[in-house]
Design a protein around this motif. Structure first.
Motif, PDB file in Angstrom:
ATOM      1  N   GLY A 127      56.426 -83.915   9.543  1.00  0.00           N
ATOM      2  CA  GLY A 127      55.057 -84.062   9.062  1.00  0.00           C
ATOM      3  C   GLY A 127      54.520 -82.852   8.348  1.00  0.00           C
ATOM      4  N   HIS A 128      55.231 -81.759   8.311  1.00  0.00           N
ATOM      5  CA  HIS A 128      54.768 -80.548   7.638  1.00  0.00           C
ATOM      6  C   HIS A 128      55.774 -80.197   6.542  1.00  0.00           C
ATOM      7  CE1 HIS A 128      51.686 -79.835  10.704  1.00  0.00           C
ATOM      8  NE2 HIS A 128      52.612 -80.172  11.603  1.00  0.00           N
ATOM      9  N   TRP A 129      55.349 -80.353   5.326  1.00  0.00           N
ATOM     10  CA  TRP A 129      56.227 -80.096   4.195  1.00  0.00           C
ATOM     11  C   TRP A 129      55.806 -78.803   3.509  1.00  0.00           C
ATOM     12  CZ3 TRP A 129      55.275 -85.701   2.166  1.00  0.00           C
ATOM     13  CH2 TRP A 129      55.947 -86.590   3.006  1.00  0.00           C
ATOM     14  N   THR A 130      56.764 -78.030   3.160  1.00  0.00           N
ATOM     15  CA  THR A 130      56.505 -76.768   2.474  1.00  0.00           C
ATOM     16  C   THR A 130      56.415 -77.022   0.977  1.00  0.00           C
ATOM     17  OG1 THR A 130      57.730 -75.575   4.180  1.00  0.00           O
ATOM     18  CG2 THR A 130      57.333 -74.433   2.087  1.00  0.00           C
ATOM     19  N   ALA A 131      55.294 -76.617   0.390  1.00  0.00           N
ATOM     20  CA  ALA A 131      55.077 -76.851  -1.038  1.00  0.00           C
ATOM     21  C   ALA A 131      55.736 -75.748  -1.852  1.00  0.00           C
ATOM     22  CB  ALA A 131      53.585 -76.917  -1.350  1.00  0.00           C
ATOM     23  N   ALA A 132      56.124 -76.105  -3.069  1.00  0.00           N
ATOM     24  CA  ALA A 132      56.688 -75.149  -4.027  1.00  0.00           C
ATOM     25  C   ALA A 132      55.847 -75.215  -5.296  1.00  0.00           C
ATOM     26  CB  ALA A 132      58.142 -75.482  -4.319  1.00  0.00           C
ATOM     27  N   PRO A 133      54.731 -74.429  -5.328  1.00  0.00           N
ATOM     28  CA  PRO A 133      53.803 -74.553  -6.464  1.00  0.00           C
ATOM     29  C   PRO A 133      54.297 -73.885  -7.738  1.00  0.00           C
ATOM     30  CG  PRO A 133      53.026 -72.879  -4.947  1.00  0.00           C
ATOM     31  CD  PRO A 133      54.238 -73.488  -4.311  1.00  0.00           C
ATOM     32  N   ALA A 134      55.325 -73.043  -7.670  1.00  0.00           N
ATOM     33  CA  ALA A 134      55.778 -72.334  -8.863  1.00  0.00           C
ATOM     34  C   ALA A 134      56.235 -73.278  -9.975  1.00  0.00           C
ATOM     35  CB  ALA A 134      56.881 -71.348  -8.489  1.00  0.00           C
ATOM     36  N   PRO A 135      57.035 -74.307  -9.708  1.00  0.00           N
ATOM     37  CA  PRO A 135      57.429 -75.223 -10.805  1.00  0.00           C
ATOM     38  C   PRO A 135      56.240 -75.910 -11.465  1.00  0.00           C
ATOM     39  CG  PRO A 135      58.860 -75.527  -8.921  1.00  0.00           C
ATOM     40  CD  PRO A 135      57.736 -74.657  -8.456  1.00  0.00           C
ATOM     41  N   LEU A 136      55.230 -76.266 -10.659  1.00  0.00           N
ATOM     42  CA  LEU A 136      54.063 -76.930 -11.226  1.00  0.00           C
ATOM     43  C   LEU A 136      53.294 -75.979 -12.148  1.00  0.00           C
ATOM     44  CD1 LEU A 136      52.563 -79.617 -11.196  1.00  0.00           C
ATOM     45  CD2 LEU A 136      51.149 -78.722  -9.346  1.00  0.00           C
ATOM     46  N   LEU A 137      53.209 -74.717 -11.771  1.00  0.00           N
ATOM     47  CA  LEU A 137      52.543 -73.738 -12.622  1.00  0.00           C
ATOM     48  C   LEU A 137      53.312 -73.545 -13.926  1.00  0.00           C
ATOM     49  CD1 LEU A 137      50.439 -71.562 -13.174  1.00  0.00           C
ATOM     50  CD2 LEU A 137      51.834 -69.968 -11.830  1.00  0.00           C
ATOM     51  N   GLY A 138      54.620 -73.437 -13.839  1.00  0.00           N
ATOM     52  CA  GLY A 138      55.418 -73.281 -15.059  1.00  0.00           C
ATOM     53  C   GLY A 138      55.323 -74.475 -15.983  1.00  0.00           C
ATOM     54  N   LEU A 139      55.309 -75.683 -15.427  1.00  0.00           N
ATOM     55  CA  LEU A 139      55.195 -76.889 -16.255  1.00  0.00           C
ATOM     56  C   LEU A 139      53.816 -76.978 -16.910  1.00  0.00           C
ATOM     57  CD1 LEU A 139      56.983 -79.477 -13.927  1.00  0.00           C
ATOM     58  CD2 LEU A 139      57.825 -78.576 -16.108  1.00  0.00           C
ATOM     59  N   ALA A 140      52.770 -76.558 -16.184  1.00  0.00           N
ATOM     60  CA  ALA A 140      51.430 -76.588 -16.774  1.00  0.00           C
ATOM     61  C   ALA A 140      51.308 -75.587 -17.917  1.00  0.00           C
ATOM     62  CB  ALA A 140      50.389 -76.292 -15.697  1.00  0.00           C
ATOM     63  N   LEU A 141      51.917 -74.419 -17.753  1.00  0.00           N
ATOM     64  CA  LEU A 141      51.885 -73.432 -18.826  1.00  0.00           C
ATOM     65  C   LEU A 141      52.704 -73.879 -20.034  1.00  0.00           C
ATOM     66  CD1 LEU A 141      52.275 -70.160 -16.724  1.00  0.00           C
ATOM     67  CD2 LEU A 141      50.196 -70.979 -17.868  1.00  0.00           C
ATOM     68  N   ALA A 142      53.687 -74.745 -19.816  1.00  0.00           N
ATOM     69  CA  ALA A 142      54.566 -75.193 -20.906  1.00  0.00           C
ATOM     70  C   ALA A 142      53.950 -76.282 -21.764  1.00  0.00           C
ATOM     71  CB  ALA A 142      55.887 -75.689 -20.330  1.00  0.00           C
ATOM     72  N   VAL A 143      52.724 -76.722 -21.463  1.00  0.00           N
ATOM     73  CA  VAL A 143      52.093 -77.750 -22.291  1.00  0.00           C
ATOM     74  C   VAL A 143      51.828 -77.202 -23.695  1.00  0.00           C
ATOM     75  CG1 VAL A 143      50.049 -79.202 -22.541  1.00  0.00           C
ATOM     76  CG2 VAL A 143      51.122 -78.938 -20.306  1.00  0.00           C
ATOM     77  N   ALA A 144      51.404 -75.946 -23.798  1.00  0.00           N
ATOM     78  CA  ALA A 144      51.143 -75.355 -25.111  1.00  0.00           C
ATOM     79  C   ALA A 144      52.411 -75.257 -25.956  1.00  0.00           C
ATOM     80  CB  ALA A 144      50.478 -73.985 -24.946  1.00  0.00           C
ATOM     81  N   PRO A 145      53.534 -74.733 -25.436  1.00  0.00           N
ATOM     82  CA  PRO A 145      54.763 -74.777 -26.243  1.00  0.00           C
ATOM     83  C   PRO A 145      55.199 -76.190 -26.612  1.00  0.00           C
ATOM     84  CG  PRO A 145      55.007 -73.221 -24.438  1.00  0.00           C
ATOM     85  CD  PRO A 145      53.738 -73.956 -24.200  1.00  0.00           C
ATOM     86  N   ALA A 146      54.965 -77.146 -25.712  1.00  0.00           N
ATOM     87  CA  ALA A 146      55.324 -78.531 -26.036  1.00  0.00           C
ATOM     88  C   ALA A 146      54.510 -79.045 -27.216  1.00  0.00           C
ATOM     89  CB  ALA A 146      55.114 -79.413 -24.814  1.00  0.00           C
TER      90      ALA A 146
END
Length: 422
Positions: free
Chosen positions: A244-263
């Motif tokens: 019931g306790h999952w460890t989040a990995a927010p780093a990939p989400l941050l990198g993907l959000a920053l990559a919207v401009a290059p896209a």
């Protein structure tokens, strides 16, 4: 009894001047009547020769066969595609429309043209009643040299990364100060801001799709959620069950959000250069051969920018792993959006759905493998995890789907019809 050198006797003609067989006897030169000077008295005007020669008379009924088919095949084609020719703002749109209807350079030879582009130019010039002057042509939508417009959609493309970065900064600065519920509320507000910024970015600029593709929203949400929580979820399922306790990995989400401009910039560069190649091409095969390397170069450029941003985000969170799965997801999302922008939303949705199906099936196959006699179901997932870890499943799912979309894009985006109205 005649002499030995005498000719054989000829039977006397029957009454009426006819021969014994009922036909007129053929007269030789010796038999023709003689005139006083001893010359042959041929009938005046050559009447005898006219009777003996075969009759070659002119019959009005014997007319040359009528020529089948239209005398002007281009006119027939123009009437068949009249609406396309009348609404086109230049010959390129007509060429793209003809290609979309299945007309190729080889088919253009039937209309006495060497390629589709020259045929489109004649159709464009033949449309009656249309003002073909440069001043009367409406401005073509799509990427252009407007600096203000580029600055506008660039700022919008930066908003998702800025919102995600601000949320991550707030959570890092308030670590140990805010409680669990406050941090959860902060995360929810930040996620909402990122989604709103992303929606604004996708409604204008180079990432704006021609048609509504809201059906892919659940797929995108699942893929983004899995890149944050999926690795820990799968690890718990393989180890024996979730707690019931999952460890989040927010780093990939941050990198993907920053990559919207290059896209956005990569999509803009692809559209501009493909448009220039279309304007300078006169053969469909030539245009396709030039666009494919451009597509591969743009995807490689985006992948390099995405990998750099993912590494920076991972370093900011203290990670040391190679972000292979987030990079595969980013390329998949970029290709899906690129296809949707140029009018192919169906294959984009299919690729995203296939990646989601693999990620959903992975934990269920592990759980099903624990049933008696069904341990074979879990072996593929366990083999992938043993080789590449839990991140191998999303990397395989998104990477395979991205490869399929890249192959499909190399075919569809190399057509003139994908760029004439983009």
């Amino acid at each position: 009894m005649g002499r030995p050198n005498d000719p054989p006797a000829v039977p006397a003609p029957a009454s009426g001047g006819g021969s014994a067989t009922g036909h007129e006897p053929e007269l030789g030169p010796a038999d023709a009547p003689r005139t006083a000077d001893g010359a042959s008295g041929a009938r005046t005007g050559g009447a005898t020769a006219a009777v003996r020669a075969p009759e070659i008379a002119y019959h009005p009924a014997r007319r040359p066969a009528a020529r089948r088919g239209p005398a002007d095949p281009v006119k027939v084609l123009m009437h068949r595609h009249r609406e396309l020719c009348e609404r086109a703002v230049d010959p390129l749109e007509i060429a793209a429309g003809l290609e979309a209807h299945g007309l190729t350079d080889r088919t253009a030879a039937r209309y006495r043209h060497r390629d589709v582009f020259s045929l489109a130019e004649e159709l464009y010039a033949r449309v009656p009643g249309a003002d073909r002057s440069e001043a009367a042509r409406p401005p073509r939508p799509g990427p252009g040299p407007d600096t203000a417009a580029r600055a506008g959609w660039t700022l919008l493309a930066l908003l998702p990364g800025a919102a995600c970065l601000a949320t991550a900064g707030v959570l890092r600065s308030t670590e140990g100060v805010l409680g669990g519920e406050a941090r959860l509320a902060t995360t929810a507000v930040g996620a909402l801001l990122v989604l709103l910024a992303l929606r604004l970015c996708l409604r204008s600029g180079p990432l704006r799709a021609q048609a509504d593709i809201g059906t892919v929203t659940p797929y995108v949400c699942w893929l983004l959620g899995y890149v944050v929580y999926g690795d820990d979820l799968l690890a718990q399922v393989i180890s024996g069950g979730t707690d019931g306790h999952w460890t989040a990995a927010p780093a990939p989400l941050l990198g993907l959000a920053l990559a919207v401009a290059p896209a956005a910039w990569c999509a803009h560069l692809f559209a501009v250069h493909a448009r220039h190649r279309l304007a300078g091409s006169h053969v469909l095969a030539e245009f396709g051969a030039g666009v494919r390397p451009l597509l591969f170069g743009i995807v490689t450029l985006f992948l390099c920018a995405l990998a750099a941003l993912l590494l920076l985000a991972d370093l900011g969170y203290g990670g040391d792993g190679a972000p292979v799965a987030p990079a595969a997801l980013g390329v998949l999302l970029f290709l899906a959006r690129l296809l949707a922008v140029h009018g192919f939303p169906e294959p984009a949705a299919t690729g995203l759905a296939a990646a989601c199906a693999v990620e959903v099936a992975a934990p269920f196959l592990v759980l099903a493998g624990r049933l008696p006699g069904l341990d074979l179901l879990a072996r593929p997932v366990e083999a992938v995890v043993a080789v590449a870890g839990t991140g191998g499943v999303p990397a395989l799912a998104c990477g395979t789907a991205a490869l399929g979309l890249l192959i499909h894009a190399s075919v569809t985006l190399s057509r003139a019809s994908a760029h004439a109205t983009a």
